[in-house]
Design a protein around this motif. Structure first.
Motif, mmCIF file in Angstrom:
data_model
loop_
_atom_site.group_PDB
_atom_site.id
_atom_site.type_symbol
_atom_site.label_atom_id
_atom_site.label_comp_id
_atom_site.label_asym_id
_atom_site.label_seq_id
_atom_site.Cartn_x
_atom_site.Cartn_y
_atom_site.Cartn_z
ATOM 1 N N GLN B 53 0.771 -1.241 -0.122
ATOM 2 C CA GLN B 53 -0.185 -0.129 -0.168
ATOM 3 C C GLN B 53 1.056 1.263 0.101
ATOM 4 O OE1 GLN B 53 -2.900 -0.115 3.220
ATOM 5 N NE2 GLN B 53 -4.350 -1.661 2.161
ATOM 6 N N ASP B 54 1.787 1.221 0.649
ATOM 7 C CA ASP B 54 2.583 2.581 0.840
ATOM 8 C C ASP B 54 3.797 2.732 0.008
ATOM 9 O OD1 ASP B 54 0.735 2.533 2.925
ATOM 10 O OD2 ASP B 54 1.989 2.138 4.593
ATOM 11 N N THR B 55 4.299 1.783 -0.732
ATOM 12 C CA THR B 55 5.422 1.856 -1.628
ATOM 13 C C THR B 55 5.023 1.841 -3.110
ATOM 14 O OG1 THR B 55 5.634 -0.421 -2.048
ATOM 15 C CG2 THR B 55 6.735 0.539 -0.375
ATOM 16 N N GLY B 56 5.722 2.555 -3.969
ATOM 17 C CA GLY B 56 5.605 2.631 -5.431
ATOM 18 C C GLY B 56 6.875 2.758 -5.880
ATOM 19 N N LEU B 57 6.844 3.070 -7.263
ATOM 20 C CA LEU B 57 8.388 2.957 -7.987
ATOM 21 C C LEU B 57 8.519 4.413 -8.296
ATOM 22 C CD1 LEU B 57 8.137 -0.053 -10.507
ATOM 23 C CD2 LEU B 57 9.160 -0.087 -8.250
ATOM 24 N N CYS B 58 9.586 4.883 -8.248
ATOM 25 C CA CYS B 58 10.288 6.140 -8.506
ATOM 26 C C CYS B 58 10.164 6.203 -9.806
ATOM 27 C CB CYS B 58 11.789 6.347 -8.057
ATOM 28 S SG CYS B 58 12.560 7.712 -8.807
ATOM 29 N N GLU B 59 9.598 7.846 -10.306
ATOM 30 C CA GLU B 59 9.418 7.779 -11.567
ATOM 31 C C GLU B 59 10.379 8.301 -12.785
ATOM 32 O OE1 GLU B 59 6.398 11.309 -11.532
ATOM 33 O OE2 GLU B 59 4.813 9.933 -10.863
ATOM 34 N N ILE B 60 11.459 8.321 -11.950
ATOM 35 C CA ILE B 60 12.704 8.409 -12.766
ATOM 36 C C ILE B 60 13.569 7.262 -12.913
ATOM 37 C CG2 ILE B 60 14.911 9.774 -13.139
ATOM 38 C CD1 ILE B 60 13.639 12.221 -11.411
ATOM 39 N N CYS B 61 13.880 6.593 -11.687
ATOM 40 C CA CYS B 61 14.794 5.430 -11.980
ATOM 41 C C CYS B 61 14.059 4.026 -11.816
ATOM 42 C CB CYS B 61 15.766 5.564 -10.985
ATOM 43 S SG CYS B 61 15.524 5.470 -9.115
ATOM 44 N N PHE B 62 12.973 4.201 -11.406
ATOM 45 C CA PHE B 62 12.241 3.115 -11.163
ATOM 46 C C PHE B 62 12.368 2.068 -9.769
ATOM 47 C CE2 PHE B 62 11.620 4.157 -15.377
ATOM 48 C CZ PHE B 62 9.997 4.383 -15.496
ATOM 49 N N ASN B 63 13.343 2.825 -9.018
ATOM 50 C CA ASN B 63 13.779 1.900 -7.893
ATOM 51 C C ASN B 63 12.431 2.070 -6.794
ATOM 52 O OD1 ASN B 63 15.060 0.978 -5.607
ATOM 53 N ND2 ASN B 63 16.376 2.573 -5.067
ATOM 54 N N ILE B 64 12.222 1.204 -5.867
ATOM 55 C CA ILE B 64 11.352 1.147 -4.640
ATOM 56 C C ILE B 64 11.282 2.439 -4.126
ATOM 57 C CG2 ILE B 64 10.170 0.032 -2.721
ATOM 58 C CD1 ILE B 64 10.094 -1.627 -5.287
ATOM 59 N N THR B 65 10.204 3.248 -3.856
ATOM 60 C CA THR B 65 10.158 4.268 -3.023
ATOM 61 C C THR B 65 8.750 4.623 -2.189
ATOM 62 O OG1 THR B 65 10.674 6.930 -2.873
ATOM 63 C CG2 THR B 65 9.366 5.719 -4.696
ATOM 64 N N ASN B 66 8.753 5.542 -1.205
ATOM 65 C CA ASN B 66 7.470 5.773 -0.592
ATOM 66 C C ASN B 66 6.269 6.236 -1.644
ATOM 67 O OD1 ASN B 66 7.621 5.300 2.121
ATOM 68 N ND2 ASN B 66 9.336 6.918 2.062
ATOM 69 N N LYS B 67 5.148 5.795 -1.502
ATOM 70 C CA LYS B 67 4.268 6.281 -2.443
ATOM 71 C C LYS B 67 4.014 7.572 -2.476
ATOM 72 C CE LYS B 67 0.804 3.366 -4.275
ATOM 73 N NZ LYS B 67 0.070 2.396 -4.274
ATOM 74 N N ASP B 68 4.002 8.251 -1.433
ATOM 75 C CA ASP B 68 3.800 9.801 -1.346
ATOM 76 C C ASP B 68 4.822 10.695 -1.888
ATOM 77 O OD1 ASP B 68 4.943 8.896 0.729
ATOM 78 O OD2 ASP B 68 4.441 10.215 2.113
ATOM 79 N N THR B 69 6.214 10.121 -2.108
ATOM 80 C CA THR B 69 7.174 10.967 -2.617
ATOM 81 C C THR B 69 7.411 10.264 -3.908
ATOM 82 O OG1 THR B 69 8.944 9.403 -2.102
ATOM 83 C CG2 THR B 69 8.358 11.327 -0.466
ATOM 84 N N LYS B 70 6.984 10.834 -5.024
ATOM 85 C CA LYS B 70 6.991 10.313 -6.439
ATOM 86 C C LYS B 70 8.524 9.873 -7.091
ATOM 87 C CE LYS B 70 2.491 11.566 -7.698
ATOM 88 N NZ LYS B 70 1.569 12.071 -8.851
ATOM 89 N N ILE B 71 9.476 10.722 -6.220
ATOM 90 C CA ILE B 71 10.788 10.616 -6.851
ATOM 91 C C ILE B 71 11.778 9.917 -5.559
ATOM 92 C CG2 ILE B 71 12.674 12.004 -7.467
ATOM 93 C CD1 ILE B 71 10.768 13.863 -8.972
ATOM 94 N N CYS B 72 12.551 8.975 -5.852
ATOM 95 C CA CYS B 72 13.335 8.380 -4.720
ATOM 96 C C CYS B 72 14.309 9.589 -4.241
ATOM 97 C CB CYS B 72 13.843 7.201 -5.195
ATOM 98 S SG CYS B 72 15.358 7.288 -6.154
ATOM 99 N N GLU B 73 14.674 9.024 -2.969
ATOM 100 C CA GLU B 73 15.862 9.835 -2.305
ATOM 101 C C GLU B 73 17.054 10.084 -3.365
ATOM 102 O OE1 GLU B 73 17.123 9.716 2.012
ATOM 103 O OE2 GLU B 73 15.685 7.790 1.869
#
Lengths: 202, 202
Positions: B53-73
């Motif tokens: 529920q709370d994870t998604g893929l970074c829109e740039i690199c497709f690494n796993i990230t938090n769903k609410d931040t669309k771009i990973c750290e």
């Protein structure tokens, strides 16, 4: 080093708290579930809740059973030999003995072993309940099937002393070489017990 | 043989579906949780729901990230070297490289490898997204960090061919003896690659 996203780190931590699962296995499982269909993690999640909500202990033998049936299948069965009682440490031991299909009596689960170091005495185990059960029922044989470890042996000795006044046959599981094992690789104690317990061939 | 109570069997089955967990480990984990405080299984259960529920893929690199931040750290960080791109198979590979603390560039996660046998072609991986990223950004070096396996090598070869027209340095991770390894026990291929990749000592 960047850390993992919080929900991922949380699952890694939760897996790591299980026995035999280190940080590497925990991340492997976590990343596997991330890729796997949602149904897989959902199933596991629900089963984890169910394990605590829907199970309880049998009121007679203290084996794990469904919460709604207060008495387990084995205690309720009319096919079981009600004159033999096998005393084990944990519910998993019942499962192990049942898998052999070589025992048809009843069980009593102690839920632990005596361990003075960890401060576990007779009152922490289901021993009082065992005495009551022996008073009410007419068993002919008690099998002390605690583990062949220091604590398991001590618990068996303790029970043996306490029960020796009763008109009962008290036995302990045989110690010796494991089937398919190799004499050459057996540890000294096992070999010693295998020698001491040698049996006549007829 | 008696079967386990349904909620217990269900958790054993759910654990057994995880990779590397056989029926024996699954029952050991289940019976451990039966005895452990409820909080342990509740935590794990909630983390399992959170992972989806709370994870998604970074829109740039497709690494796993938090769903609410669309771009990973890593993609969002201003400390990273934006001229180097490391291409990996899976999010777990990003973690492995980050742990070395020896790389400060960006990543691109393919989410798999080319595998004609399993019917996985370039369109099933994040390769189109990689081309678009290369068009929009000004990278100087691409590190092909797929696994040194047949599929990983084939994927690296494929990408190398496709990208060779661009004005880019394209590299692959070195193959050779693992640190702390033993020459005597190295397999033939590894030793062959270690020989071929031998380096001058200055």
């Amino acid at each position: 080093m960047r850390t993992l996203p919080e929900p991922v780190q949380r699952l890694v931590d939760a897996f790591s708290r299980l026995p035999g699962i280190g940080p590497k296995t925990a991340s492997r499982l976590t990343f596997y579930l991330l890729r796997a269909p949602e149904e897989l993690s959902k199933n596991l999640s629900e089963a984890l809740i169910g394990i605590k909500q829907d199970t309880g202990l049998c009121e007679i033998c203290f084996n794990i059973t469904n919460k709604d049936t207060k008495i387990c299948e084995i205690c309720a069965s009319e096919q079981r030999d009600r004159s033999t009682l096998c005393i084990v440490e944990e519910p998993l031991d019942v499962l192990a003995i049942e898998k052999t299909a070589g025992y048809n009596g009843l069980y009593h689960v102690l839920h632990g072993v005596l361990s003075p170091i960890e401060g576990i005495g007779p009152e922490d185990l289901k021993i009082k309940e065992l005495y009551e059960r022996l008073k009410k029922n007419d068993f002919k044989e008690i099998i002390l099937a605690t583990n062949p470890s220091m604590e398991g042996d001590a618990t068996a000795m303790y029970l043996h002393e306490r029960l020796s006044g009763l008109d009962l046959r008290i036995t302990r599981l045989a110690l010796g070489l494991p089937v398919g094992g190799d004499l050459e690789y057996a540890d000294q104690n096992t070999l010693l017990r295998a020698l001491a317990g040698r049996q006549n061939l007829d």
